[in-house]
Design an enzyme around this catalytic site. Structure first.
Site, PDB file in Angstrom:
ATOM      1  N   GLY A   1       0.818  -1.215   0.000  1.00 52.78           N
ATOM      2  CA  GLY A   1       0.000   0.000   0.000  1.00 52.78           C
ATOM      3  C   GLY A   1       0.848   1.261   0.000  1.00 52.78           C
ATOM      4  O   GLY A   1       0.522   2.262  -0.649  1.00 52.78           O
TER       5      GLY A   1
ATOM      6  N   LYS B   1      -0.638  -3.299  13.440  1.00 56.98           N
ATOM      7  CA  LYS B   1      -0.585  -2.952  12.014  1.00 56.98           C
ATOM      8  C   LYS B   1      -0.660  -1.445  11.819  1.00 56.98           C
ATOM      9  O   LYS B   1      -1.685  -0.815  12.108  1.00 56.98           O
ATOM     10  CB  LYS B   1      -1.769  -3.621  11.303  1.00 56.98           C
ATOM     11  CG  LYS B   1      -1.823  -3.349   9.827  1.00 56.98           C
ATOM     12  CD  LYS B   1      -0.795  -4.161   9.096  1.00 56.98           C
ATOM     13  CE  LYS B   1      -0.615  -3.716   7.659  1.00 56.98           C
ATOM     14  NZ  LYS B   1       0.632  -4.188   7.075  1.00 56.98           N
TER      15      LYS B   1
ATOM     16  N   LYS C   1       7.571 -10.079   5.250  1.00 54.53           N
ATOM     17  CA  LYS C   1       7.690 -10.525   3.853  1.00 54.53           C
ATOM     18  C   LYS C   1       8.443 -11.859   3.803  1.00 54.53           C
ATOM     19  O   LYS C   1       8.050 -12.785   3.086  1.00 54.53           O
ATOM     20  CB  LYS C   1       8.396  -9.461   3.014  1.00 54.53           C
ATOM     21  CG  LYS C   1       7.577  -8.183   2.970  1.00 54.53           C
ATOM     22  CD  LYS C   1       8.238  -7.069   2.227  1.00 54.53           C
ATOM     23  CE  LYS C   1       7.594  -5.731   2.556  1.00 54.53           C
ATOM     24  NZ  LYS C   1       6.144  -5.728   2.651  1.00 54.53           N
TER      25      LYS C   1
HETATM   26  N1   CP Z   1      -2.884  -4.637   4.615  1.00 60.84           N
HETATM   27  C1   CP Z   1      -1.553  -4.410   4.434  1.00 60.84           C
HETATM   28  O1   CP Z   1      -0.686  -5.243   4.760  1.00 60.84           O
HETATM   29  O2   CP Z   1      -1.258  -3.183   3.898  1.00 60.84           O
HETATM   30  P1   CP Z   1       0.202  -2.550   3.623  1.00 60.84           P
HETATM   31  O3   CP Z   1       0.958  -3.513   2.761  1.00 60.84           O
HETATM   32  O4   CP Z   1      -0.090  -1.256   2.929  1.00 60.84           O
HETATM   33  O5   CP Z   1       0.836  -2.344   4.968  1.00 60.84           O
END
Ligand code: CP
Length: 316
Positions: A12, A132, A279
């Protein structure tokens, strides 16, 4: 399906290039650039499923709704609905950008977005430990005001880039629309799915109910790639390759790594939580569930990475 299937995750944050380019149109321009790299891969013969993050965008929508509620008495919008909104808005832009790119190259292809619910466990410890980061980055000076005006917000320092609000991020358990995604791939569509990690839902006696959280899109992407038995998982991020001792004089970029080596580096603490660690964890999970190859790279190096020239390739 005869073609090789690649599942590609887009962050994002990568859709918002800097603090001066945060508008919807700016985001579309960033998506158009990324769409070119994805269509390069389709031109190479891959069928593609695209997933995307929503950390900044879901926070912007939530805050907009809170301000409208505080200042104009508008109804507030639950976080889960804000996440669903991002699936539609970002999915629409990716779908349109990919379709326009197909058209400009004379390719008879199309992309379609599927609203995707992802089941989570309502007992997940993440609900008691928000982690998050979403929305805006705040400076130390802005934090003084936030602590006074929003004492209920949970905040973290995000990778040295400022402070951000955090919300619960439970682990994805299953993808509700998995069969529909499979059917669309078999019918020849390139599919955009599990946007923002999926809309978090819990299983109740009478069906599913939404729950306020934001699922990590890398974990949801890994689960989807394993479910679809994808040939390749690509996690796109802000750097072309994963590095050991990142940002130090001993930094060493990784090109080809085995699953066991990657797990060893992870255990040695080479990857930052909230940054490269999820990741790498997502890649490890995909390979441990039967996946054969994963690549971590940035969007502009996707084609070169698939050709083996760059990126970090993790194999069993
Ligand atoms: N939902 C989520 O993991 O968003 P980002 O990759 O933007 O952090």
């Amino acid at each position: 399906m005869d073609k090789k299937l690649a599942v590609i995750a887009i962050g994002g944050n990568s859709l918002i290039t800097d603090k001066d380019h945060q508008t919807v149109e700016d985001q579309y321009q960033a998506i158009c650039t990324t769409a070119k790299h994805i269509v390069d891969l389709i031109e190479e013969g891959y069928s593609v499923v695209v997933t995307h993050g929503n950390g900044p965008q879901v926070g912007f929508i939530l805050r907009r709704s809170e301000i409208a509620h505080e200042t104009a008495g508008m109804h507030s919008v639950p976080l889960v609905s804000c996440g669903a909104d991002t699936q539609g808005a970002i999915g629409y832009q990716i779908q349109q950008a990919m379709d326009n790119e197909f058209k400009s190259r004379g390719m008879d292809k199309s992309a379609v977005t599927i609203v995707t619910q992802v089941e989570v466990d309502k007992e997940d410890q993440a609900f008691a430990n928000p982690s998050k980061p979403i929305g805006t980055f705040y400076s130390e000076e802005q934090m003084e005001t936030i602590r006074k005006e929003h004492p209920d917000w949970n905040m973290v320092s995000d990778a040295g880039r400022g402070y951000r609000r955090v919300v619960p991020s439970p682990r994805p358990q299953s993808i509700v629309e998995r069969e529909a995604i499979n059917t669309l791939i078999d019918a020849g569509f390139n599919v955009i799915a599990v946007g923002g990690g999926g809309i978090p839902v819990v299983r109740e006696e009478n069906g599913f109910t939404g729950i306020d959280a934001v699922i990590d899109k890398d974990f949801a992407t890994s689960l989807l790639a394993a479910d679809l038995k994808a040939d390749l998982l690509i996690i796109s991020t802000g750097v072309p390759q994963v590095a050991l001792n990142f940002n130090t004089p001993e930094e060493k970029r990784l090109l080809n790594v085995s699953l066991d080596e990657m797990k060893k580096y992870m255990d040695e603490g080479h990857f930052a939580p909230g940054s490269m660690l999820p990741k790498v964890q997502a890649v490890v999970s995909f390979l441990e569930k039967g996946g054969k190859e994963a690549i971590i790279t940035d969007p502009e190096h996707i084609k070169a990475a698939v050709a083996g020239e760059t990126g970090t390739h993790i194999t069993i």
